[in-house]
Write a protein that holds these residues in place. Structure first.
Motif, mmCIF file in Angstrom:
data_model
loop_
_atom_site.group_PDB
_atom_site.id
_atom_site.type_symbol
_atom_site.label_atom_id
_atom_site.label_comp_id
_atom_site.label_asym_id
_atom_site.label_seq_id
_atom_site.Cartn_x
_atom_site.Cartn_y
_atom_site.Cartn_z
ATOM 1 N N LEU A 1 0.820 -1.213 0.000
ATOM 2 C CA LEU A 1 0.000 0.000 0.000
ATOM 3 C C LEU A 1 0.854 1.263 0.000
ATOM 4 O O LEU A 1 0.484 2.267 -0.617
ATOM 5 N N ALA A 2 1.994 1.227 0.699
ATOM 6 C CA ALA A 2 2.871 2.400 0.703
ATOM 7 C C ALA A 2 3.381 2.701 -0.700
ATOM 8 O O ALA A 2 3.412 3.866 -1.129
ATOM 9 N N ARG A 3 3.748 1.679 -1.428
ATOM 10 C CA ARG A 3 4.226 1.880 -2.795
ATOM 11 C C ARG A 3 3.076 2.314 -3.704
ATOM 12 O O ARG A 3 3.275 3.121 -4.611
ATOM 13 N N MET A 4 1.887 1.775 -3.464
ATOM 14 C CA MET A 4 0.720 2.203 -4.234
ATOM 15 C C MET A 4 0.434 3.685 -4.008
ATOM 16 O O MET A 4 0.158 4.440 -4.946
ATOM 17 N N MET A 5 0.500 4.123 -2.746
ATOM 18 C CA MET A 5 0.251 5.535 -2.439
ATOM 19 C C MET A 5 1.329 6.418 -3.045
ATOM 20 O O MET A 5 1.040 7.539 -3.491
ATOM 21 N N THR A 6 2.567 5.947 -3.063
ATOM 22 C CA THR A 6 3.644 6.733 -3.648
ATOM 23 C C THR A 6 3.418 6.934 -5.144
ATOM 24 O O THR A 6 3.730 7.986 -5.691
ATOM 25 N N ARG A 7 2.873 5.911 -5.793
ATOM 26 C CA ARG A 7 2.635 6.003 -7.232
ATOM 27 C C ARG A 7 1.380 6.807 -7.557
ATOM 28 O O ARG A 7 1.376 7.639 -8.457
ATOM 29 N N ARG A 8 0.272 6.542 -6.835
ATOM 30 C CA ARG A 8 -1.039 7.034 -7.256
ATOM 31 C C ARG A 8 -1.752 7.879 -6.216
ATOM 32 O O ARG A 8 -2.899 8.279 -6.439
ATOM 33 N N GLY A 9 -1.122 8.144 -5.072
ATOM 34 C CA GLY A 9 -1.731 9.008 -4.082
ATOM 35 C C GLY A 9 -2.360 8.243 -2.934
ATOM 36 O O GLY A 9 -2.525 7.017 -2.977
ATOM 37 N N ARG A 10 -2.718 8.979 -1.906
ATOM 38 C CA ARG A 10 -3.279 8.368 -0.701
ATOM 39 C C ARG A 10 -4.636 7.717 -0.977
ATOM 40 O O ARG A 10 -4.944 6.650 -0.456
ATOM 41 N N LYS A 11 -5.468 8.386 -1.757
ATOM 42 C CA LYS A 11 -6.858 7.947 -1.916
ATOM 43 C C LYS A 11 -6.946 6.537 -2.475
ATOM 44 O O LYS A 11 -7.666 5.689 -1.928
ATOM 45 N N VAL A 12 -6.237 6.264 -3.545
ATOM 46 C CA VAL A 12 -6.294 4.948 -4.180
ATOM 47 C C VAL A 12 -5.774 3.878 -3.227
ATOM 48 O O VAL A 12 -6.366 2.798 -3.084
ATOM 49 N N GLY A 13 -4.656 4.158 -2.559
ATOM 50 C CA GLY A 13 -4.091 3.189 -1.631
ATOM 51 C C GLY A 13 -5.005 2.894 -0.458
ATOM 52 O O GLY A 13 -5.161 1.730 -0.051
ATOM 53 N N MET A 14 -5.642 3.930 0.087
ATOM 54 C CA MET A 14 -6.543 3.734 1.215
ATOM 55 C C MET A 14 -7.794 2.970 0.798
ATOM 56 O O MET A 14 -8.280 2.092 1.524
ATOM 57 N N GLN A 15 -8.326 3.281 -0.371
ATOM 58 C CA GLN A 15 -9.490 2.539 -0.857
ATOM 59 C C GLN A 15 -9.155 1.060 -1.031
ATOM 60 O O GLN A 15 -9.944 0.186 -0.648
ATOM 61 N N LEU A 16 -8.005 0.776 -1.616
ATOM 62 C CA LEU A 16 -7.592 -0.615 -1.811
ATOM 63 C C LEU A 16 -7.432 -1.319 -0.473
ATOM 64 O O LEU A 16 -7.895 -2.459 -0.296
ATOM 65 N N GLY A 17 -6.776 -0.665 0.477
ATOM 66 C CA GLY A 17 -6.547 -1.283 1.777
ATOM 67 C C GLY A 17 -7.837 -1.604 2.507
ATOM 68 O O GLY A 17 -8.008 -2.716 3.045
ATOM 69 N N TYR A 18 -8.763 -0.658 2.533
ATOM 70 C CA TYR A 18 -10.020 -0.903 3.231
ATOM 71 C C TYR A 18 -10.899 -1.907 2.492
ATOM 72 O O TYR A 18 -11.633 -2.681 3.110
ATOM 73 N N GLY A 19 -10.825 -1.909 1.167
ATOM 74 C CA GLY A 19 -11.564 -2.906 0.403
ATOM 75 C C GLY A 19 -11.049 -4.311 0.695
ATOM 76 O O GLY A 19 -11.840 -5.249 0.875
ATOM 77 N N LEU A 20 -9.724 -4.461 0.759
ATOM 78 C CA LEU A 20 -9.148 -5.764 1.093
ATOM 79 C C LEU A 20 -9.503 -6.176 2.517
ATOM 80 O O LEU A 20 -9.770 -7.361 2.785
ATOM 81 N N ALA A 21 -9.523 -5.216 3.442
ATOM 82 C CA ALA A 21 -9.885 -5.534 4.824
ATOM 83 C C ALA A 21 -11.333 -6.018 4.900
ATOM 84 O O ALA A 21 -11.644 -6.962 5.641
ATOM 85 N N ALA A 22 -12.230 -5.381 4.143
ATOM 86 C CA ALA A 22 -13.628 -5.823 4.121
ATOM 87 C C ALA A 22 -13.729 -7.241 3.560
ATOM 88 O O ALA A 22 -14.475 -8.081 4.089
ATOM 89 N N LEU A 23 -12.987 -7.518 2.498
ATOM 90 C CA LEU A 23 -12.974 -8.866 1.923
ATOM 91 C C LEU A 23 -12.423 -9.872 2.926
ATOM 92 O O LEU A 23 -12.968 -10.975 3.096
ATOM 93 N N GLY A 24 -11.338 -9.515 3.594
ATOM 94 C CA GLY A 24 -10.770 -10.402 4.602
ATOM 95 C C GLY A 24 -11.731 -10.684 5.738
ATOM 96 O O GLY A 24 -11.787 -11.809 6.252
ATOM 97 N N GLY A 25 -12.506 -9.668 6.135
ATOM 98 C CA GLY A 25 -13.504 -9.876 7.175
ATOM 99 C C GLY A 25 -14.569 -10.878 6.760
ATOM 100 O O GLY A 25 -15.008 -11.715 7.561
#
Length: 251
Positions: A53-77
C-alpha cells in the motif's frame, strides 16, 4: 474526515480482533496452545500490505491506496466470517491475513493528515488522528456482544461470526468515506505545491524484495511478542471457562 474515519476503522479492528483468539480456541480445542495465531496472522498481513500500500500511495496518491486497503480488509472480514461459520481454521487465518490490510491502511492514513500541514503543525495533526483512533479502539470491543447477538438472531450465524460481519461493514463504510470525501488527494496536492510528482519509488524489484524481507523480519518479532501476550491473556480466560464448564457438568 480522517478523524471520523479513524474512529470507525479502529472500532472495526477492535471489535473483530478482540475475539480472534476465542475463534481459534473453539475451532482447534479448548486446551490448544495456538490461540495467538489470530494476532500473528493479522500482524503478518499488516506487515506485508504496508509495503504494497505504501508503494501504491507513492505512485497514485493516498486515496487509491486507502481505498484498496479498506476494500481488502472488508474482503478479509468476509472470509474470516466464513471461516468461523464453517469452523475452518485455514479459511479463518487466510481471511485474517487479508484483513491485516485494514491495520496497515489505518497506520498509513495517519500520514495523510500531515501531507498538507505546515512543518510546525505536523506533529499536532498526527496527534489528533491518534487521539481519534483511541475512541474507536475503546468502542470496538464494546460492540462484540451486540454483534454476536445480531449475527445469531438476524443472520443465523455462529456466535463469533457476527463481529467479523460488523467489521466488514465498518471497513466498507471507511472505503466509501475515502472515495467520497478525500478530495483532493492530499499527497498529490503536496507534490504539486512542492514542484514534484507522485511517482514510483526507486529500487525496482530489488527494492520490493528488500522491503518484503524487512517486513517479514519485523513480523516475526511482532508475532512472537503479540502471540505470546495473547496466549498469556487467553490462558487465564480459558482456565476460567474450563472451571465454569466443570462446575456446570458437576451440577
Amino acid at each position: 474526515m480522517l478523524n471520523l474515519g479513524q474512529v470507525v476503522r479502529a472500532g472495526a479492528l477492535g471489535a473483530a480482533v478482540t475475539i480472534g483468539g476465542f475463534v481459534v480456541e473453539d475451532i482447534v480445542g479448548v486446551t490448544a496452545p495456538w490461540v495467538g495465531l489470530s494476532t500473528a496472522a493479522v500482524t503478518a498481513g499488516s506487515g506485508v500490505m504496508a509495503q504494497v500500500l505504501a508503494r501504491m500511495m507513492t505512485r497514485r496518491g493516498r486515496k487509491v491506496g486507502m481505498q484498496l486497503g479498506y476494500g481488502l480488509a472488508a474482503l478479509g472480514g468476509l472470509v474470516a466470517c466464513a471461516g468461523v461459520q464453517i469452523a475452518s481454521l485455514a479459511v479463518f487465518l487466510c481471511g485474517l491475513l487479508v484483513y491485516g490490510a485494514g491495520s496497515a491502511t489505518n497506520l498509513l492514513a495517519r500520514y495523510a493528515a500531515t501531507d498538507l500541514a505546515e512543518p510546525e503543525e505536523r506533529s499536532r495533526a498526527m496527534g489528533r488522528i491518534l487521539f481519534a483512533a483511541t475512541f474507536g479502539a475503546i468502542l470496538g470491543p464494546t460492540l462484540v456482544g451486540p454483534a454476536e447477538a445480531l449475527g445469531q438472531s438476524v443472520f443465523g450465524l455462529e456466535k463469533y461470526a457476527g463481529p467479523w460481519l460488523l467489521s466488514t461493514f465498518f471497513f466498507a463504510c471507511a472505503m466509501v468515506n475515502v472515495w467520497g470525501r478525500l478530495r483532493p488527494d492530499p499527497l498529490t496536492v503536496w507534490a504539486e505545491g512542492n514542484d514534484t510528482t507522485v511517482a514510483a519509488p526507486s529500487g525496482g524489484v530489488a527494492g520490493v524484495l528488500c522491503g518484503f524481507l524487512l517486513s517479514w523480519i519485523g513480523f516475526a518479532a511482532l508475532a512472537l511478542g503479540s502471540g505470546g501476550l495473547s496466549g498469556l491473556i487467553l490462558l487465564g480466560v480459558s482456565g476460567q471457562r474450563r472451571r465454569e464448564k466443570a462446575a456446570v457438568d458437576a451440577g
